[in-house]
Design an enzyme around this catalytic site. Sequence first.
Site, PDB file in Angstrom:
ATOM      1  N   LYS A  57       0.857  -1.183   0.000  1.00 53.38           N
ATOM      2  CA  LYS A  57       0.000   0.000   0.000  1.00 53.38           C
ATOM      3  C   LYS A  57       0.888   1.226   0.000  1.00 53.38           C
ATOM      4  O   LYS A  57       2.026   1.168   0.485  1.00 53.38           O
ATOM      5  CB  LYS A  57      -0.895   0.009   1.250  1.00 53.38           C
ATOM      6  CG  LYS A  57      -2.139   0.838   1.102  1.00 53.38           C
ATOM      7  CD  LYS A  57      -3.223   0.090   0.331  1.00 53.38           C
ATOM      8  CE  LYS A  57      -4.502   0.875   0.236  1.00 53.38           C
ATOM      9  NZ  LYS A  57      -5.584   0.011  -0.290  1.00 53.38           N
TER      10      LYS A  57
HETATM   11  P1  NAD Z   1     -12.972   7.812  -3.058  1.00 56.52           P
HETATM   12  O1  NAD Z   1     -11.949   8.836  -2.806  1.00 56.52           O
HETATM   13  O2  NAD Z   1     -13.440   7.559  -4.452  1.00 56.52           O
HETATM   14  O3  NAD Z   1     -14.298   8.132  -2.192  1.00 56.52           O
HETATM   15  C1  NAD Z   1     -14.278   8.341  -0.813  1.00 56.52           C
HETATM   16  C2  NAD Z   1     -15.640   8.859  -0.386  1.00 56.52           C
HETATM   17  O4  NAD Z   1     -15.666   8.961   1.027  1.00 56.52           O
HETATM   18  C3  NAD Z   1     -15.960  10.265  -0.930  1.00 56.52           C
HETATM   19  O5  NAD Z   1     -17.349  10.332  -1.198  1.00 56.52           O
HETATM   20  C4  NAD Z   1     -15.608  11.165   0.250  1.00 56.52           C
HETATM   21  O6  NAD Z   1     -16.325  12.393   0.223  1.00 56.52           O
HETATM   22  C5  NAD Z   1     -16.085  10.289   1.383  1.00 56.52           C
HETATM   23  N1  NAD Z   1     -15.494  10.627   2.668  1.00 56.52           N
HETATM   24  C6  NAD Z   1     -14.212  10.940   2.971  1.00 56.52           C
HETATM   25  N2  NAD Z   1     -14.101  11.220   4.275  1.00 56.52           N
HETATM   26  C7  NAD Z   1     -15.336  11.088   4.799  1.00 56.52           C
HETATM   27  C8  NAD Z   1     -15.884  11.235   6.087  1.00 56.52           C
HETATM   28  N3  NAD Z   1     -15.116  11.604   7.114  1.00 56.52           N
HETATM   29  N4  NAD Z   1     -17.220  11.008   6.244  1.00 56.52           N
HETATM   30  C9  NAD Z   1     -17.988  10.650   5.199  1.00 56.52           C
HETATM   31  N5  NAD Z   1     -17.535  10.469   3.976  1.00 56.52           N
HETATM   32  C10 NAD Z   1     -16.229  10.702   3.775  1.00 56.52           C
HETATM   33  O7  NAD Z   1     -12.417   6.467  -2.376  1.00 56.52           O
HETATM   34  P2  NAD Z   1     -12.798   4.959  -2.732  1.00 56.52           P
HETATM   35  O8  NAD Z   1     -11.865   4.472  -3.775  1.00 56.52           O
HETATM   36  O9  NAD Z   1     -14.264   4.857  -2.934  1.00 56.52           O
HETATM   37  O10 NAD Z   1     -12.374   4.216  -1.386  1.00 56.52           O
HETATM   38  C11 NAD Z   1     -13.249   4.163  -0.247  1.00 56.52           C
HETATM   39  C12 NAD Z   1     -12.766   3.073   0.691  1.00 56.52           C
HETATM   40  O11 NAD Z   1     -12.785   1.817   0.004  1.00 56.52           O
HETATM   41  C13 NAD Z   1     -11.359   3.223   1.242  1.00 56.52           C
HETATM   42  O12 NAD Z   1     -11.319   2.689   2.552  1.00 56.52           O
HETATM   43  C14 NAD Z   1     -10.543   2.338   0.325  1.00 56.52           C
HETATM   44  O13 NAD Z   1      -9.346   1.874   0.929  1.00 56.52           O
HETATM   45  C15 NAD Z   1     -11.511   1.209   0.110  1.00 56.52           C
HETATM   46  N6  NAD Z   1     -11.246   0.420  -1.100  1.00 56.52           N
HETATM   47  C16 NAD Z   1     -11.217   1.001  -2.329  1.00 56.52           C
HETATM   48  C17 NAD Z   1     -11.023   0.210  -3.446  1.00 56.52           C
HETATM   49  C18 NAD Z   1     -11.052   0.786  -4.835  1.00 56.52           C
HETATM   50  O14 NAD Z   1     -10.999   0.003  -5.788  1.00 56.52           O
HETATM   51  N7  NAD Z   1     -11.189   2.074  -5.015  1.00 56.52           N
HETATM   52  C19 NAD Z   1     -10.810  -1.161  -3.300  1.00 56.52           C
HETATM   53  C20 NAD Z   1     -10.849  -1.735  -2.051  1.00 56.52           C
HETATM   54  C21 NAD Z   1     -11.083  -0.930  -0.941  1.00 56.52           C
END
Ligand code: NAD
Length: 419
Positions: free
Chosen positions: A109
């Site tokens: 990561k």
């Molecule tokens: P992203 O940046 O696309 O979206 C994050 C979302 O969370 C946004 O809507 C943001 O406004 C919101 N957010 C941030 N802080 C916040 C808070 N304090 N309260 C409420 N909402 C909040 O990110 P993503 O890619 O969707 O990732 C989200 C989670 O999923 C992370 O934990 C990431 O590690 C995990 N994840 C992502 C992927 C992927 O393929 N993108 C894969 C596995 C796990």
Amino acid sequence: MNPQYPTNLTSFEEVNRRLDEAREITGVPAAAMPLLKQPYREIRVQIPLYRDGQLELYTGYRIQHNAARGPYKGGVRYHHDVDLEEVRALASLMTWKTALVNIPFGGAKGGITIDPTILTEEELYILTDTFFSRIAMILGPSRDIPAPDMGTNAKVMGWAMAAYGRKEGHNPAVVTGKPLELGGTVGREDATGKGVVIITNEWAKDNGLTLEGATVVIQGFGNVGSFAALNFAEHGAKILAVNDVNGAVRNDKGLDIPALMDHVQATGSVVDFKGGEAFDGKTILFQKCDYLVPAALGGVITRENVDQIDAKVVVEAANHPVGPGAEDILLARGVEVLPDVIANAGGVTVSYFEWAQNIQQFSWRSARIDEELRHILIKSFNEVLKIQKEHNCSLRQACFAIALKRVYAASAARGYIRV
Ligand code: NAD
């Protein structure tokens, strides 16, 4: 609250505690655990950035946790909360996730401690170019393959690929989640959210339930949250409420998710969406529903707030949203927890398909991506359910047990572990 539960664990210590718990049902020798827990390599780089003529200094990390089963694999996060210990936890989780779904990768990561929303496009480009140039020597299609995570996206991965290519030679297989024009794959953008719903649906079926008519509340409406919402809605579930960092919206008849996605595309937030009522986003986790889906940050469900959770199932779309000690309390109350290592594994699974296509120099059709994704996730989850029932343990313990055995076996076969 369970008074036995160790308090003040960091997220990395919590992952390791869960591994120790899982080891008890695996036969993996205790003497092997230090090597399996500790990251192989941690790199920290300085990232200078000039903004309005002023020098600002940021810190970037890449942590390579384990590569016994294949090249390191894991996302890169741009967020102001990024720190070394958190990246360690996330890198370790990737090792267990790739092992659990049995794809030929290890775990890594990366991240930069910065709020990317303050940057102009040009500043974001320079930040990305500097970071990836400075870690290029430890990346490569058979070494370490980054992907998007919070605060990064396909565009950032395109710039990352170019920064690596300038130093080491062009090779699209060095990052996944790239734009289609650079060798990205169809089906990567929605893969994590789709996988969240595939796993939830399988759990529901195993419990004699259906997603049709079920109520869902989602924290975070970015990549994972929005596509999870869309897939839940396609299964006939009702999305009662969602939030993002700016605000929250609720509609008791169910939010129109395609319309909400269009609104977010146009405005950057769920705020002011006409198809629902605004409410205080801080209460999102405490809304009554069948499936509560944290899809933003880690550690949001804590021992302090867990009693306010009013859901039947918590689906960990984000990485480790259920913090230390909170899961035991949920399970004791009869609230099921679908663990991150399986619930959000759809993203890395389609990343694997992207990498495989880049190496083959041959593109798969979207129907094949969909079919292979479903096959891998459902097969893996059935293995988890089998272990859970055999050992009468938690789903997380079953996930970690399967993954630990595989990583231990690969490490032993390589001669790294001789105990
Ligand atoms: P992203 O940046 O696309 O979206 C994050 C979302 O969370 C946004 O809507 C943001 O406004 C919101 N957010 C941030 N802080 C916040 C808070 N304090 N309260 C409420 N909402 C909040 O990110 P993503 O890619 O969707 O990732 C989200 C989670 O999923 C992370 O934990 C990431 O590690 C995990 N994840 C992502 C992927 C992927 O393929 N993108 C894969 C596995 C796990």
